[in-house]
Design an enzyme around this catalytic site. Structure first.
Site, PDB file in Angstrom:
ATOM      1  N   CYS A 187       0.857  -1.193   0.000  1.00  0.00           N
ATOM      2  CA  CYS A 187       0.000   0.000   0.000  1.00  0.00           C
ATOM      3  C   CYS A 187       0.889   1.238   0.000  1.00  0.00           C
ATOM      4  O   CYS A 187       1.829   1.324   0.804  1.00  0.00           O
ATOM      5  CB  CYS A 187      -0.900  -0.005   1.238  1.00  0.00           C
ATOM      6  SG  CYS A 187      -1.831   1.523   1.463  1.00  0.00           S
TER       7      CYS A 187
ATOM      8  N   CYS B  20      -7.554   1.476  -0.373  1.00  0.00           N
ATOM      9  CA  CYS B  20      -7.231   0.754   0.863  1.00  0.00           C
ATOM     10  C   CYS B  20      -7.124  -0.724   0.489  1.00  0.00           C
ATOM     11  O   CYS B  20      -8.130  -1.432   0.459  1.00  0.00           O
ATOM     12  CB  CYS B  20      -8.314   0.991   1.908  1.00  0.00           C
ATOM     13  SG  CYS B  20      -8.015   0.080   3.441  1.00  0.00           S
TER      14      CYS B  20
ATOM     15  N   CYS C 129     -10.208 -10.091  21.145  1.00  0.00           N
ATOM     16  CA  CYS C 129      -9.346  -9.413  20.167  1.00  0.00           C
ATOM     17  C   CYS C 129      -8.229  -8.654  20.870  1.00  0.00           C
ATOM     18  O   CYS C 129      -7.553  -7.851  20.250  1.00  0.00           O
ATOM     19  CB  CYS C 129     -10.162  -8.485  19.271  1.00  0.00           C
ATOM     20  SG  CYS C 129     -10.968  -7.172  20.186  1.00  0.00           S
TER      21      CYS C 129
ATOM     22  N   CYS D  31      -2.595   0.085   9.163  1.00  0.00           N
ATOM     23  CA  CYS D  31      -1.894  -1.207   9.074  1.00  0.00           C
ATOM     24  C   CYS D  31      -0.450  -1.040   9.545  1.00  0.00           C
ATOM     25  O   CYS D  31       0.439  -0.754   8.744  1.00  0.00           O
ATOM     26  CB  CYS D  31      -1.908  -1.723   7.636  1.00  0.00           C
ATOM     27  SG  CYS D  31      -3.552  -2.097   7.029  1.00  0.00           S
TER      28      CYS D  31
ATOM     29  N   GLN E 107     -18.005  -9.178  12.503  1.00  0.00           N
ATOM     30  CA  GLN E 107     -16.554  -9.380  12.420  1.00  0.00           C
ATOM     31  C   GLN E 107     -16.071  -8.837  11.082  1.00  0.00           C
ATOM     32  O   GLN E 107     -16.787  -8.919  10.084  1.00  0.00           O
ATOM     33  CB  GLN E 107     -16.233 -10.872  12.557  1.00  0.00           C
ATOM     34  CG  GLN E 107     -16.774 -11.518  13.835  1.00  0.00           C
ATOM     35  CD  GLN E 107     -15.929 -11.227  15.068  1.00  0.00           C
ATOM     36  OE1 GLN E 107     -14.900 -10.567  14.998  1.00  0.00           O
ATOM     37  NE2 GLN E 107     -16.372 -11.702  16.221  1.00  0.00           N
TER      38      GLN E 107
ATOM     39  N   CYS F 293      -0.436   6.155   6.997  1.00  0.00           N
ATOM     40  CA  CYS F 293      -1.725   5.738   7.543  1.00  0.00           C
ATOM     41  C   CYS F 293      -1.515   4.860   8.776  1.00  0.00           C
ATOM     42  O   CYS F 293      -0.664   3.981   8.791  1.00  0.00           O
ATOM     43  CB  CYS F 293      -2.480   4.965   6.468  1.00  0.00           C
ATOM     44  SG  CYS F 293      -4.043   4.310   7.017  1.00  0.00           S
TER      45      CYS F 293
ATOM     46  N   ASP G 282     -17.444 -13.376  24.198  1.00  0.00           N
ATOM     47  CA  ASP G 282     -16.699 -12.608  23.193  1.00  0.00           C
ATOM     48  C   ASP G 282     -16.921 -11.131  23.485  1.00  0.00           C
ATOM     49  O   ASP G 282     -17.659 -10.448  22.785  1.00  0.00           O
ATOM     50  CB  ASP G 282     -17.230 -12.980  21.793  1.00  0.00           C
ATOM     51  CG  ASP G 282     -16.510 -12.230  20.686  1.00  0.00           C
ATOM     52  OD1 ASP G 282     -15.463 -11.605  20.942  1.00  0.00           O
ATOM     53  OD2 ASP G 282     -17.006 -12.257  19.542  1.00  0.00           O
TER      54      ASP G 282
ATOM     55  N   TYR H   8     -22.283 -11.609  25.298  1.00  0.00           N
ATOM     56  CA  TYR H   8     -21.869 -10.616  24.291  1.00  0.00           C
ATOM     57  C   TYR H   8     -22.071 -11.222  22.900  1.00  0.00           C
ATOM     58  O   TYR H   8     -21.157 -11.268  22.089  1.00  0.00           O
ATOM     59  CB  TYR H   8     -20.400 -10.212  24.480  1.00  0.00           C
ATOM     60  CG  TYR H   8     -20.021  -9.833  25.897  1.00  0.00           C
ATOM     61  CD1 TYR H   8     -20.194  -8.523  26.347  1.00  0.00           C
ATOM     62  CD2 TYR H   8     -19.511 -10.780  26.786  1.00  0.00           C
ATOM     63  CE1 TYR H   8     -19.854  -8.173  27.649  1.00  0.00           C
ATOM     64  CE2 TYR H   8     -19.172 -10.438  28.083  1.00  0.00           C
ATOM     65  CZ  TYR H   8     -19.342  -9.139  28.500  1.00  0.00           C
ATOM     66  OH  TYR H   8     -18.997  -8.808  29.788  1.00  0.00           O
TER      67      TYR H   8
HETATM   68  C1  LIG Z   1     -16.717  -8.205  20.086  1.00  0.00           C
HETATM   69  S1  LIG Z   1     -18.437  -8.026  19.857  1.00  0.00           S
HETATM   70  C2  LIG Z   1     -18.879  -9.721  19.648  1.00  0.00           C
HETATM   71  C3  LIG Z   1     -20.246  -9.971  19.091  1.00  0.00           C
HETATM   72  C4  LIG Z   1     -20.500 -11.408  18.587  1.00  0.00           C
HETATM   73  N1  LIG Z   1     -20.052 -12.407  19.518  1.00  0.00           N
HETATM   74  C5  LIG Z   1     -19.869 -11.617  17.225  1.00  0.00           C
HETATM   75  O1  LIG Z   1     -18.947 -12.443  17.114  1.00  0.00           O
HETATM   76  O2  LIG Z   1     -20.310 -10.980  16.249  1.00  0.00           O
HETATM   77  C6  LIG Z   1     -18.955  -7.613  21.476  1.00  0.00           C
HETATM   78  C7  LIG Z   1     -20.446  -7.407  21.657  1.00  0.00           C
HETATM   79  O3  LIG Z   1     -20.678  -7.115  23.036  1.00  0.00           O
HETATM   80  C8  LIG Z   1     -21.761  -6.199  23.124  1.00  0.00           C
HETATM   81  N2  LIG Z   1     -21.645  -5.600  24.484  1.00  0.00           N
HETATM   82  C9  LIG Z   1     -20.733  -4.704  24.930  1.00  0.00           C
HETATM   83  N3  LIG Z   1     -20.896  -4.491  26.253  1.00  0.00           N
HETATM   84  C10 LIG Z   1     -21.928  -5.271  26.650  1.00  0.00           C
HETATM   85  C11 LIG Z   1     -22.544  -5.502  27.899  1.00  0.00           C
HETATM   86  N4  LIG Z   1     -22.138  -4.895  29.014  1.00  0.00           N
HETATM   87  N5  LIG Z   1     -23.570  -6.377  27.953  1.00  0.00           N
HETATM   88  C12 LIG Z   1     -24.010  -7.001  26.822  1.00  0.00           C
HETATM   89  N6  LIG Z   1     -23.425  -6.843  25.618  1.00  0.00           N
HETATM   90  C13 LIG Z   1     -22.401  -5.982  25.525  1.00  0.00           C
HETATM   91  C14 LIG Z   1     -21.565  -5.267  21.948  1.00  0.00           C
HETATM   92  O4  LIG Z   1     -22.775  -4.647  21.592  1.00  0.00           O
HETATM   93  C15 LIG Z   1     -21.070  -6.251  20.877  1.00  0.00           C
HETATM   94  O5  LIG Z   1     -22.142  -6.759  20.127  1.00  0.00           O
END
Ligand SMILES: C[S@@+](CC[C@H](N)C(=O)[O-])C[C@H]1O[C@@H](n2cnc3c(N)ncnc32)[C@H](O)[C@@H]1O
Length: 433
Positions: A78, A163, A391, A87, A267, A84, A365, A296
């Site tokens: 790039c 990009c 992550c 990356c 994702q 930038c 997650d 989550y």
């Molecule tokens: C990293 S994402 C993962 C979502 C899903 N597991 C995926 O793989 O697409 C984290 C998620 O946690 C939610 N989140 C953040 N804080 C939260 C909380 N205190 N209670 C419930 N959900 C929450 C966000 O809205 C988001 O959708």
């Protein structure tokens, strides 16, 4: 010696970068033996610092000249790679990127997590291309309407023309967005940020814009810009579609579909996500788990494939838009739709515990900051297995340490190269009570 935080006139002398550290910077030792962080420095590089910030215990080479390149330094794919901030590892060869991610993940688990006897190297799975992989690109907009990513280490916008890590649809969308911006002078500056997201089904491309003044009224010129843009792609402002519906869909393992309205998390890398979801489902089946909670859960990225694999479970998520879409996706796939609960994970988990619910498997997650508040409740629920997706290796290691203190053993950890050309790495850790 300069005071902590000031810029020293004298350089740290020549520094050899020994390794990469969490955050992605190079690390070495200055002439006086003090640690030196070298943003953009790669293992084996010899650099001469031209501006050094003295932080007391360590130095930071704010700018530097390359004296001799390390063995894994390559020409980046790039033209904006050096300006930038998107990356940060683009000048590192791909095999070295993957090795370094394995190293950073392992180091976090050892140093922050206190885990020993981990495989060396830890496995890091790859899938799909390392360019054109990004189906979702978050961009900043300044008051003058310049659209781009922040320059490395600053809040200055780099107006990227292309990009190469983004999907072709996203790249093309950026050009279209700029064209409409140019035709409506002043309109883009009313937004502080936007996201372009491509999907194989539903709206092929979505521009999701965030006004600089949330809740404020947009000017007629900004509204005219949005209407013009909406003729070329789906458009939403703060979650609300402008014109045609902005929902998007992605196929998931198990023959189910993820449905995501603009505000629902998705994702960035569909090929690696597929691998990650399969790893969670296969891991659950290998452990004979018959029921689960997915904390989550977003729009059901793991919940839907786990249900499709025959497990029973619940998904908990704060975003109403995401759980609504998840219920619709479950209904469409002939799965139970009432398993998605909207709310705060710690609060909802406490309710489940009080109601006497238990689960064989907890999948979690959380956002980058981790799940600290939810861990005591997770320990109270006492699932036999935990699959923690993260992550951020450091918050992952911190939370795994907490779970280990509560009686869990780390079974297996694997990295996933979800974000090629950056230092970021996704990880899946399995724990057993
Ligand atoms: C990293 S994402 C993962 C979502 C899903 N597991 C995926 O793989 O697409 C984290 C998620 O946690 C939610 N989140 C953040 N804080 C939260 C909380 N205190 N209670 C419930 N959900 C929450 C966000 O809205 C988001 O959708």
């Amino acid at each position: 010696m300069a005071d902590a935080g000031t810029t020293a006139d004298s350089a740290a002398g020549e520094v050899r970068v020994d390794r990469l550290v969490p955050g992605g910077e190079g690390f070495g030792r200055g002439g006086d033996g003090r640690p030196v962080f070298v943003p953009g420095g790669l293992p084996g590089d010899r650099i001469r610092a031209t501006s050094v910030r003295d932080r007391g215990g360590y130095l930071r080479a704010e700018s530097w000249d390359l004296v001799a390149p390390g063995p894994e330094r390559v020409a980046p794919p790039c033209g904006e790679a050096d300006r930038c901030g998107g990356c940060d590892w683009m000048r590192l060869s791909r095999p070295a990127q993957v090795r370094s991610k394995a190293g950073l993940l392992r180091e976090a688990l050892v140093r922050t997590g206190g885990f020993r006897d981990l495989p060396d190297p830890l496995p890091v799975a790859e899938a799909g291309p390392d360019l054109g992989y990004r189906g979702r690109l978050r961009l900043h907009v300044d008051p003058e309407g310049r659209v781009g990513l922040f320059a490395r280490g600053t809040h200055e916008i780099v107006e990227i023309a292309t990009c190469p890590v983004s999907a072709p649809e996203v790249e093309a969308g950026l050009g279209t967005l700029r064209r409409h911006g140019a035709a409506h002078p002043g309109a883009l500056g009313e937004f502080s940020g936007l996201e372009l997201r491509a999907a194989p089904r539903g709206a092929p491309l979505l521009a999701h814009l965030f006004p600089r003044q949330p809740g404020g009224r947009l000017s007629p010129r900004a509204r005219a810009f949005l209407e013009a843009l909406a003729r070329d792609m789906a458009v939403a402002v703060s979650g609300r579609a402008v014109g045609a519906p902005a929902d998007q869909r992605w196929p998931l393992p198990g023959g189910v579909e993820l449905r995501a309205p603009p505000l629902a998390f998705t994702q960035v890398n569909p090929a690696v996500n597929d691998l990650l979801v399969r790893a969670v489902v296969d891991g659950a089946l290998a452990r004979d788990a018959s029921d689960f909670c997915d904390l989550y859960c977003g729009a059901g990225n793991f919940t839907l494939p786990l249900l499709a694999a025959g497990l029973r479970g619940v998904g908990i998520e704060a975003s109403t838009d995401a759980t609504r879409a998840a219920r619709a996706a479950a209904h469409e796939a002939g799965l139970r739709a009432d398993v998605f609960l909207t709310g705060d994970v710690p609060r909802r988990t406490r309710d489940l515990h009080r109601a006497g619910r238990s689960f064989e498997l907890a999948v979690l997650d959380p956002p980058r900051t981790g799940a600290r508040d939810a861990l005591p409740l997770l320990l109270a629920l006492a699932p036999r297995h935990v699959a923690y997706v993260s992550c951020d290796p450091v918050t992952l290691a911190r939370d795994l340490r907490h779970l280990a203190g509560g009686g869990y053993t780390l079974d297996e950890v694997r990295g996933f190269d979800m974000f090629p050309h950056t230092h970021h790495v996704e990880a899946l850790a399995w724990l057993r009570r």
